[in-house]
Design a protein around this motif. Structure first.
Motif: not given
Length: 413
Positions: A39, A41, A46, A65, A156, A160, A164, A178
């Motif tokens: 993931a 960001s 990340s 995302l 989360n 996530k 995910l 992450t």
């Protein structure tokens, strides 16, 4: 485009000197095919996590995302709707102007794509807008009920490490990674436990307590072993990533300028009814424009002047009353937590267990005891009273560095 096959560590290719490489907290041999969803960001954490994993030999797939308005969508190989991200400049190019925003802006998406391109990994932007609307609804509904929400925990849990994970299954990837500052500790049998980060000042295990226990073996947190955020930035700088000095996200991504009251006015105007502000004796000392505008422990923007510091000590949505008091009036000897998620074997019902309890993200865990009730709620008693125990926030339980689980604060006692 420059493609780097491994990360620059101290003493290598100009990386900052004096940064000690942490030991790896993951093992490619545990993966069925070496494929991992990262993931991304668009931030430094990340980005460095993706680099570390690629160096370990994983086949990394970067995902961003999208939780806001999305452009026309395409479908990736998993069948999941993915959104086109505008073409990005090389990750080492001069930075664009930074927008003051959370972690999910268009600028962040472009930054994430640039880093993925720099690392030579596949990258997709996934459209989670509809799912994220439910988190925004939760946020405003909690305030309307005179509770203080924690949307990061919900993101989360549901996105996530929820949706995910299902995306990872569709992509035949065993792990999700992450940039969270936390650790997964595995015993000889392969059992996974969530643990606090080495950098306790950055530890984010609190907002991960809601992840399902069954998902922990699939979670990877490469930054959990770093003892100083400066080391992470130094690694990013050594790679030539322009995000190396990107500021940390401080705002809730869907609340620009931290003005959640405007969001409430737009989404739950019925929750903003005028009412009384009373002191602890019941005397009316002022008026408010909605209980939802306040949170336990609040001192500023109360709309009254009594010549001394006062704090919000309780909120009553039924009577539409805000109660204020002295600092000592915020102290509570315990709490009740409901909807508890256990990340280890739960204690026997009715038995007191010594733990440390954290009641908000920036709170230092306080020593106390927990008791699991027959109705699965947990009663907490602190060794020393704690200030501003806030309904709607999480109470998370620790023993040493391990996170046992946590629940949502129903009431202070």
């Amino acid at each position: 485009m420059i493609r780097l096959s491994r990360c620059a560590w101290p003493g290598e290719r100009g990386a900052a000197a004096g940064v000690r490489r942490p030991k790896a907290a993951y093992n490619r041999g545990m993966s069925r095919n070496g494929r991992i969803i990262v993931a991304m960001s668009g931030g430094v954490d990340s980005s460095v996590a993706a680099c570390l994993l690629k160096e370990q030999g994983y086949e990394c797939i970067g995902v961003f995302l999208r939780v806001g308005a999305a452009p026309a969508a395409a479908t990736d190989e998993s069948g999941t709707q993915s959104c086109e991200v505008p073409a990005a400049a090389d990750a080492g190019a001069a930075p664009r102007p930074r927008l003051r925003h959370g972690c999910c802006s268009a600028t962040d998406a472009i930054d994430a794509r640039a880093v993925a391109g720099r690392l030579g990994i596949r990258f997709y932007a996934l459209n989670f807008e509809a799912d994220f609307e439910r988190i925004i609804d939760y946020f405003v509904d909690e305030y309307a009920a005179a509770r203080t929400p924690n949307p990061c925990v919900m993101c989360n849990v549901h996105l996530k490490f929820g949706k995910l994970l299902r995306y990872a299954d569709a992509m035949d990837a065993e792990f999700i990674a992450t940039g969270h500052y936390a650790r997964i500790r595995r015993d000889a049998a392969g059992n996974a436990t969530l643990a606090r980060a080495r950098n306790l000042a950055k530890d984010q295990s609190y907002v991960l307590f809601g992840v399902q226990r069954s998902a922990l073996p699939r979670c990877v947190f490469p930054l959990g072993e770093f003892e100083d955020k400066r080391h992470v930035r130094a690694l990013a700088a050594g790679l030539g990533l322009r995000v190396h000095d990107k500021p940390d996200s401080q705002e809730i991504c869907f609340v620009p300028d931290n003005d959640y009251k405007e969001l409430l006015r737009r989404r739950r105007p019925e929750a903003l009814r005028a009412g009384d502000i009373r002191d602890t004796s019941g005397r009316v000392v002022g008026r408010h424009e909605g209980v939802a505008n306040f949170t336990i422990g609040q001192r500023r923007s109360l709309g009254i002047a009594l010549g001394r510091p006062v704090y919000v000590t309780s909120l009553n949505v039924v009577s539409n009353t805000v109660t204020i008091g002295e600092r000592d009036d915020l102290l509570a000897g315990g709490l009740v937590a409901q909807r508890v998620n256990w990340l280890t074997d739960p204690p026997a019902r009715g038995c007191d267990v010594a733990t440390d309890i954290k009641i908000r993200h920036m709170h230092t865990p306080a020593a106390g005891r927990i008791r699991r009730r027959d109705d699965e709620a947990v009663e907490v008693r602190f060794d020393e009273p704690q200030s501003a125990v806030t309904p709607g926030q999480a109470a998370v339980f620790y023993q040493g560095e391990d996170c046992l689980g946590g629940g949502w604060i129903q009431e202070a006692r």
